[in-house]
Design an enzyme around this catalytic site. Sequence first.
Site, short mmCIF file in Angstrom:
data_model
loop_
_atom_site.label_atom_id
_atom_site.label_comp_id
_atom_site.label_asym_id
_atom_site.label_seq_id
_atom_site.Cartn_x
_atom_site.Cartn_y
_atom_site.Cartn_z
N HIS A 521 1.74 -3.50 -3.51
CA HIS A 521 3.10 -2.94 -3.10
C HIS A 521 3.93 -2.25 -4.18
O HIS A 521 4.03 -1.09 -4.31
CB HIS A 521 3.86 -4.09 -2.16
CG HIS A 521 5.18 -3.40 -1.67
ND1 HIS A 521 5.98 -4.23 -1.31
CD2 HIS A 521 5.43 -2.31 -1.35
CE1 HIS A 521 7.05 -3.66 -0.72
NE2 HIS A 521 6.79 -2.21 -0.75
N HIS A 526 5.32 2.04 -5.29
CA HIS A 526 6.76 2.17 -5.97
C HIS A 526 6.49 2.46 -7.41
O HIS A 526 7.38 3.64 -7.72
CB HIS A 526 7.74 0.85 -6.05
CG HIS A 526 8.12 0.79 -4.65
ND1 HIS A 526 9.32 0.92 -3.99
CD2 HIS A 526 7.47 -0.18 -3.55
CE1 HIS A 526 9.58 0.50 -2.63
NE2 HIS A 526 8.31 -0.04 -2.25
N HIS A 712 1.78 3.41 1.22
CA HIS A 712 2.78 2.47 1.16
C HIS A 712 3.06 1.85 2.55
O HIS A 712 3.59 0.58 2.77
CB HIS A 712 4.06 3.18 0.63
CG HIS A 712 5.39 2.27 0.76
ND1 HIS A 712 6.39 2.77 1.55
CD2 HIS A 712 5.81 1.51 0.02
CE1 HIS A 712 7.32 1.73 1.45
NE2 HIS A 712 7.01 0.99 0.33
N ASN A 716 3.49 -2.06 3.36
CA ASN A 716 5.01 -2.51 3.40
C ASN A 716 5.36 -2.91 5.03
O ASN A 716 6.15 -4.14 5.19
CB ASN A 716 5.84 -1.38 2.88
CG ASN A 716 7.49 -1.74 3.07
OD1 ASN A 716 7.83 -2.63 2.09
ND2 ASN A 716 8.12 -1.10 4.00
N ILE A 865 11.88 2.62 1.39
CA ILE A 865 12.30 1.26 1.25
C ILE A 865 11.44 0.23 0.64
O ILE A 865 10.28 0.68 0.24
CB ILE A 865 12.80 0.62 2.78
CG1 ILE A 865 13.36 -0.60 2.84
CG2 ILE A 865 11.08 0.68 3.55
CD1 ILE A 865 14.66 -0.50 2.59
#
Length: 865
Positions: A521, A526, A712, A716, A865
Amino acid sequence: MMEKSLETVRGMRLRYGSKKKIKGTIVLMKKNVMDCSDVCASVVDMFYEIVGKGVSFQLISSAHGDPANGGRGKLGKAAYLEKWVTKVTSLSAKFSISFHWDFETMGIPGAVIVKNYHYSQFYLKIVTLHDVPQQGTLHFVCNSWVYPTRRYEYDRIFFTNKPYLPGDTPEPLRLYREEELIHLRGTGSGMLKPWDRVYDYAYYNDLGSPEKGTDYYRPVLGGSKEYPYPRRGRTGRPANEKDPNTETRLPPLSLDIYVPKDENFSRVKLSDFIGYALKSLGQVLIPEIRSLFEETFSEFHTFQDVLDLYEGGIKLPDGITLLKIRKHIPWELLKELLRSDGERFLKFPMPDVIKEDRTAWRTDEEFVREMLAGVNPMLIRRLEVFPPTSKLDPNLYGDQNSTMRREHIEKDMKGLTIDHAISSNRLFILDHHDAMMTYLRRINTTSTKTYATRTLILLEDNDTLRPIAIELSLPREDGDKHGAVSQVFTPCQTGVEGSIWQLAKAYAAVNDSGYHQLISHWLNTHAVIEPFIIATNRQLSVLHPIHKILKPHFRDTMHINALARQILINAGGVVEATVFPARFAMEMSSAVYKNWNFIEQALPEDLLKRGMAIRDPTKPHGLRLLIDDYPYAVDGLDIWSAIEAWVENYCHLYYPTNQTIQEDSELQSWWAEIREVGHGDLKNAPWWPKLHTQQELIKTCTIIIWIASALHAAVNFGQYSYAGYLPNRPTVSRRLMPKPGTCEFAEHESNPDSVFLKTITAQFQTLLGVSLIEILSRHSSDEIYLGQRDDPEWTDDDRARRAFREFSSSLREIEKRIMERNYGRRLRNRWGPVKLPYTLLYPNTSDQSKIGGLEVKGIPNSISI
């Protein structure tokens, strides 16, 4: 060419005369509407409006340069917004404007200079000109905060939505294009302020707080062989007095960390984020009250205690404790914590994994099914050699190869031999051994007590999986170089051996939870995407076609990453408090980044590398999956192919030959900066594409979009559904496996459920962890999904818009196929014993879907997010 230009001018003269007033529309949001009413700002703004100097717009010619201004496009007369003060505005307000423009001498406008003489900033969405000769309507898509002119040393300029490669840019616009990129790069020094529009790089040197003591020291990630890492956005804050290599941090609850203002959350999203954060995390982000909560919440004694989090909430603390808490929490926040009934609080939504069946998560089938259809389905791989081997350096770590033996395994394989299972592609493994072992000795000096795990898995005839062995390993007490000491556990469903097997699965789940959160993740989506965002804004003009295709996939990412550094992944932050590597969490992700490979982020290459697929030109996508019912791979390949087709169609519009790619100065500077700076610690890796061919460009853009959107989404948005019930995916283990003959083993014999709960994540950590993933799993109510654009006028190229419509249409067809796969529950891996369909890669392209919340479907365009 000259005759054509003269003919165009004659046409303009005949139709419009020598001069013409152009009517325009401006769409913007005032700052005092976005936040709260600012009386001072309103008074000052009114003064400027009275003297006739509020907000000006000045058109720039794309056809005629001004020799006195270095050949830059000629400027028209400044025009001002009408009725700024008296106009009652909503969040999005339209203003009228009129321009005097001589088409005969000025040609078509190509850009506009905006000057804000007001006291406060505003958000400029779009400038539209009507009845423009040869154009009809002309759009300047802005989507930018415009601060008062006193904040800038240059003019704010916005270009039309017509894409140009650098060499094709009209000569009068070239210097404007180049200068705008220079402004966005900044000077590389100084502390950045909210009105700065600077995209620059920094190391991850802002995670530690050495002034608090040695427990809060963290190494700088990035810039060294020992701790390589992708770069993050620079803030320019001063160095910490205790450690000049560490950047000063903001106060603990401050969310005012610098990112370029245009990268900030929207008002709607920021409101959602803060609201959920207050409800879910507010009580644990205040150090003064954390100890009070830890005194009140110690252990779950039964599984019903865990279920009470969702079915009734937790019983309030005693009156004295509640009064102590009240001293540290504002009443409005305390009311949110108490929720609605005033008697029980911290009541969470029911996670999907236990909605239909409260115990199905404990089955062996569900345990391994989630390796194909859960939140971390990209680690399972085909076993090629038995026993499994280690890649750790034996000179440093001794013999780390598996101690599994045939007699451990074959007794549960229904007559199948290991050799035959390997040759027929039926043995798989979830292997966390090497990633964990190098940090395990240090991790186990903390309150964490855990293992490095290997889980061996058999593919059944019905395409489901079954675990057949779990190996738990520890470093030897006499030193790392002496290798590992290991235990192997095999399935059992009853008695003490059955509950021991449940513990073995829990240790494997702890490894997987930590790896998922820190690597799959955080690192692999990110962190790795942020350098691409920075480089795109520094090196690719908004006029560049590649900027236009990538920009939607960068929305909100820099802001959520900055917030993560401030409150989640920092020393003592929420991640360290809830995930088992604790203070070594980010350092461990740095160790894994050493082997990160950009090309292998492509889904087909990833599946081939893990041995989950083989090349087969007769199959869709050119691959044959070794497990037909592999939901992440099946749906993912559909999404990957749709993205790739869209990127290919788009890139061919602007790059008809390989030479056009090689001659694109902005594109080549962009790619060089990503490799040499943004991911500079891996700049010498041989796998980087050269970006000299159409195929390399298509693949590069496809990988970037895949990471930012589908990858993602897959890791997520299912977090709350699967990990919101912590026993299913515990994040910490606090005891080692009980040994026969000990008090711990006797306790396990008498009350195995209690021992299980005392081994995994503690009650307070559970509250904090569930609070976090509830926030992270929510779709924003203003989310923009794959196949959607927030700006209908994102380009004036009809060919590109047509290709994008085809992309959206292909995603809707994929939605239908996913629903068909889930229909009737024929494919067991898509539902599992918990009866939870796999929809994490369901695109959700319909505009009616923008409802936000804990939806287990929808692929947002970006890591938002």
